[in-house]
Design a protein around this motif. Structure first.
Motif, PDB file in Angstrom:
ATOM      1  N   VAL A   1       0.381  -0.983   0.092  1.00 59.74           N
ATOM      2  CA  VAL A   1      -0.299  -0.185   0.395  1.00 59.74           C
ATOM      3  C   VAL A   1       0.227   1.386  -0.198  1.00 59.74           C
ATOM      4  CG1 VAL A   1      -1.475   1.351   0.924  1.00 59.74           C
ATOM      5  CG2 VAL A   1      -2.279  -0.927   1.011  1.00 59.74           C
TER       6      VAL A   1
ATOM      7  N   ALA B   1      -1.156   4.190   4.572  1.00 60.66           N
ATOM      8  CA  ALA B   1      -1.103   2.675   4.141  1.00 60.66           C
ATOM      9  C   ALA B   1      -1.555   1.956   5.816  1.00 60.66           C
ATOM     10  CB  ALA B   1      -0.231   1.690   4.436  1.00 60.66           C
TER      11      ALA B   1
ATOM     12  N   ARG C   1      -4.401  -0.450  -1.583  1.00 58.48           N
ATOM     13  CA  ARG C   1      -3.038   0.212  -2.634  1.00 58.48           C
ATOM     14  C   ARG C   1      -3.992   1.521  -3.194  1.00 58.48           C
ATOM     15  NH1 ARG C   1       0.170  -4.173  -6.245  1.00 58.48           N
ATOM     16  NH2 ARG C   1      -1.852  -4.381  -7.179  1.00 58.48           N
TER      17      ARG C   1
ATOM     18  N   ALA D   1      -4.520   4.491  -2.062  1.00 60.56           N
ATOM     19  CA  ALA D   1      -3.623   5.413  -1.234  1.00 60.56           C
ATOM     20  C   ALA D   1      -2.631   6.286  -2.007  1.00 60.56           C
ATOM     21  CB  ALA D   1      -2.422   3.955  -1.269  1.00 60.56           C
TER      22      ALA D   1
END
Lengths: 229, 240
Positions: B98, B117, B149, B152
């Motif tokens: 992430v 993350a 991910r 992010a």
């Protein structure tokens, strides 16, 4: 007497090792670049690297050694010391085989890994060195280890151009002592110890790079299936 | 937010997309349904340039992706994608997966990226799993990490390419729940899916594609209640 003979062989083994380590390191670095070149988007680069790998792999190692040792002085009017000629020849061969290994390993990384990094906007260098290469290296290590062991054995051919490495030293020793069995057996044991050490190092590196659990390799295999549509 | 005009895509001789026109408004969730080989995944992959388009234009957030490589790079930063096969990086932990793009692409410090993350893993219900590698997670958990991910990068648009097709039926729900929450929070989403239940409940509009063309665009009520096109009807009869 025995100790003295053994010391002589060990010195020669030192040269064999020097030859293999230098050609192994140079070959791995050049091989890596060749591998990257072979999967490059740039057609010319792909073409040149692939041609190099194909040609070199198709020529006997002994012939390459002769070519470097006897041929380069003709071409460039410089004499190469046998060690240097041996180093160059072994590097040229090692680079070709390792280039092929790296190419295969890079292509074995699932395409989805490139795409995931691409979709996140990760640039080429980060994508190559932080996403693809760590995975490719793990795939490449067993073949690289195998090839380094081959390199050790190929280095025995360098004796033919007059460089006293392990095999040639054993031959000289057997002529002196008139005991070929003993001399060659000692050399064989030393070769084996070098090869065995390399393969242990290879296994250790492989372990270090391995994913965490055993089940993972199977799961990884399923993620390798390309997405439909 | 997304405008697609006269989009054509050819693989060699085969024309997979044959003139697609579609707009997706900000905060809208659009589900794309249709039979296998209808071109829905290809359409999605064209939006963030994973497939080069043959002709036509696609703009995302006002940026024309085909105009320059720079534009494409800009659009990718603003567009998150979730894949059928998750495609997590196997050599990184969930947290590293992430944090990777925010660090490498957005230039966040390691601490900032890890912080982000951790927050995102918590948001997808996996705050305990930050140190796990993908191979130690179930398929559903992996897909939720993959969603984290993508989020992010703080994208304006999220693209989902059959995100539940590789999952066991009993864990499809956890991924769909995560996506539903995201839609409710106002994310702009394009979802290629075979989950008709999800399409009916969550989407603002449903797009039915067949043979590289958009056959029908309608609200879920219209699409699943009274589809206008014959092809839509026969497809829905088979899958519902």
């Amino acid at each position: 007497m025995f100790i003295e003979q053994l010391l002589g062989l060990l010195r020669a083994a030192g040269w064999t090792l020097a030859l293999c380590v230098s050609a192994g390191v140079a070959g791995t670095i050049i091989g890596f670049l060749l591998g990257v070149g072979q999967v490059s988007k740039i057609v010319v680069l792909r073409w040149i690297t692939t041609a190099y790998v194909t040609v070199i792999r198709g020529v006997p190692v002994l012939l390459l050694i002769f070519f470097v040792y006897f041929g380069i002085p003709v071409l460039f009017a410089v004499d190469l010391a046998p060690f240097l000629a041996g180093f160059v020849a072994l590097t040229v061969v090692a680079a070709a085989y390792m280039g092929e290994t790296f190419r295969g390993a890079i292509q074995a990384v699932p395409r989805g890994q490139f795409e995931a990094a691409e979709a996140l906007g990760v640039r080429y260098l980060d994508r190559t060195f932080r996403v693809i290469m760590p995975q490719a290296l793990r795939i490449a290590v067993p073949s690289l280890t195998g090839y380094l062991i081959n390199l050790v054995k190929d280095s025995s051919l360098i004796g033919i151009i007059g460089f006293v490495e392990l095999t040639r030293a054993a031959k000289i020793l057997s002529n002196l002592t008139l005991d070929p069995l003993g001399a060659f057996l000692m050399a064989a044991v030393i070769y084996f110890m070098i090869s065995f050490t390399i393969s242990r190092i290879g296994v250790a590196v492989e372990r270090k790079l391995a994913p965490k659990s055993k089940a993972s390799s199977r799961k990884l295999a399923t993620t390798a299936i390309p997405a439909g549509n | 937010m997304i405008t697609i005009e006269k989009l054509h895509k050819q693989f060699g001789e085969v024309e997979v997309l044959r003139g697609i026109d579609l707009t997706v408004a900000a905060h809208e969730t659009v589900c794309v349904i249709g039979p296998s080989g209808s071109g829905k995944s290809t359409l999605l992959r064209c939006i963030n340039g994973l497939e080069a388009i043959t002709s036509g234009t696609i703009t995302v957030g006002g940026i024309d992706i085909g105009a320059s490589k720079n534009n494409l790079a800009e659009v990718r930063k603003e567009t998150g994608m979730v894949f059928q096969q998750f495609n997590l990086f196997p050599h990184m932990t969930a947290r590293e997966n992430v944090a990777f793009a925010p660090m490498r692409v957005r230039g966040l410090s390691k601490a900032e990226a890890q912080d982000r993350a951790n927050r995102l893993l918590e948001r997808v219900g996996l705050s305990e799993k930050g140190d796990s590698f993908p191979s130690q997670l179930s398929g559903g958990q992996q897909q939720r990490v993959a969603i984290a991910r993508a989020l992010a990068m703080e994208p304006k648009v999220m693209l989902f390419d059959e995100p539940t097709s590789a999952l066991d039926p009993e864990i499809v729900g956890e991924v769909l729940d995560t996506m539903r929450t995201l839609a409710e929070e106002g994310m702009t989403m394009v979802v290629v899916t075979h989950e008709m239940g999800f399409a009916r409940e969550v989407s603002d509009r449903v797009v039915f594609m067949d043979q590289g063309q958009v056959v029908e665009i309608a609200t879920p009520q219209e699409m699943f209640g009274s589809p206008k096109q014959e092809r839509t009807k026969s497809f829905l009869d088979k899958v519902l």
